[in-house]
Write an enzyme that holds these catalytic residues in place. Structure first.
Site, short mmCIF file in Angstrom:
data_model
loop_
_atom_site.label_atom_id
_atom_site.label_comp_id
_atom_site.label_asym_id
_atom_site.label_seq_id
_atom_site.Cartn_x
_atom_site.Cartn_y
_atom_site.Cartn_z
N THR A 95 43.87 34.50 32.98
CA THR A 95 44.45 33.61 32.32
C THR A 95 43.75 32.28 31.42
OG1 THR A 95 46.40 33.84 33.90
CG2 THR A 95 46.75 32.11 32.24
N LYS B 160 43.36 37.41 46.37
CA LYS B 160 44.33 37.09 45.34
C LYS B 160 44.99 38.68 45.16
CE LYS B 160 45.28 35.56 40.75
NZ LYS B 160 45.10 35.16 39.48
N TYR C 135 39.59 39.16 44.18
CA TYR C 135 40.82 39.47 43.30
C TYR C 135 40.92 40.59 43.06
CZ TYR C 135 43.55 38.41 38.88
OH TYR C 135 44.77 38.38 38.23
#
Length: 307
Positions: free
Chosen positions: A59, A175, A147
């Protein structure tokens, strides 16, 4: 807030906090990093309820920022947050040596931890992923959050791989954006590593099966309600948590399902007056007028915007 009782979760919460946002990187209209807006966004996100900011992740448009920009962005966020939240640097790439260099730079800048995405594009074996990630974890003294996002990386982390990586003393959490609740529950059952929801639509179910917290995109505008959601699950008030999740569902849909999350988040922050422009770097395009209107309506319906 009640704390989960497993040692892995408690250690991860101490390292990373519980309510996080994968922060956007504001740009000026001509494409430069807007460092004043970086600081303003970081301060806003902490005041909204985040105790964790992830910098230079997906992001944050990390694939379009230089290593020097990443370091300056990280310094700006650390300065703006002034110890009020954990600041974790996204350092994962598909080049181990570059990831190590980014990790060392992040440590020098004062980051609290590292986010390491599964190497993308090159499609390594699970043994290659383990070797890559251990090399990164060995390169600094910072705690590491994995992640797992096969929708972007192409290769998922398997349960044996996650458990093998959990043996490293600094690899504390995952994550989880894999969208496989059964696999997540399987790993959580071993008690070896903590999980954070990395997919806003699955925040409630992941918390319900034992995740320690969230790393959100919708947290750019709704970290206050997400924090309440996390607290309610931690207190075993699942009925109230369900109501919060239901209230958030239209906003999650608007931000996550109709355009890239960063595009929607920037449109929302511009509408809220947090950033001066919703500019992105190619290949992403900023939200067009129709997309901005959709985000505006979602913010109004969720009572985050009054006009």
């Amino acid at each position: 807030m009640a704390m989960i009782d497993d040692a892995a979760g408690i250690e991860a919460i101490r390292a990373f906090g519980r309510v996080g946002t994968a922060m956007i990187t504001p740009f000026t209209a001509d494409g430069a990093v807007d460092y004043a807006a970086v600081e303003a966004t970081a301060d806003y996100l902490v005041r909204l309820g985040n105790d964790l900011l992830v910098v230079s992740g997906t992001t944050g448009e990390a694939s379009t920022t230089t290593d020097l920009e990443k370091a300056e962005i990280l310094r700006a966020v650390i300065s703006a947050t002034a110890g009020r939240a954990k600041v974790v640097a996204g350092v994962g790439t598909n080049h181990t040596a570059q990831s190590i260099a980014l990790s060392r730079s992040a440590e020098e800048c004062g980051a609290d931890g590292l986010l390491v995405v599964t190497p993308y594009y090159s499609r390594p074996t699970q043994d290659g992923i383990i070797a890559h990630t251990r090399a990164i974890a060995d390169s600094t003294q910072l705690p590491v959050m994995l992640y797992d996002i096969p929708g972007r990386s192409a290769v998922p982390l398997t349960t044996p791989t996650i458990l093998a990586l959990a043996e490293h003393p600094r690899i504390l959490a995952v994550k989880d954006a894999k969208g496989a609740l059964g696999a997540s529950q399987d790993v959580l059952g071993h008690g070896a590593i903590a999980f954070y929801s990395g997919e806003d639509a699955l925040n409630l179910p992941l918390l319900a099966i034992g995740a320690s917290g969230v790393v959100s995109v919708v947290g750019h505008v709704a970290a206050d309600r997400i924090s309440t959601l996390v607290s309610l699950v931690a207190s075993n008030d699942v009925a109230a948590a369900r109501r919060i999740a239901a209230d958030l569902a239209p906003l999650v849909d608007a931000i996550m399902n109709h355009m890239p999350g960063v595009v929607a988040a920037k449109a929302a922050l511009e509408l809220l007056g947090v950033i001066p422009t919703r500019a992105t770097r190619l290949p992403l395009l900023p939200a067009d007028a129709q997309q901005v209107e959709a985000v505006r309506l979602a913010l109004q319906r969720s009572d985050y915007l009054t006009c």
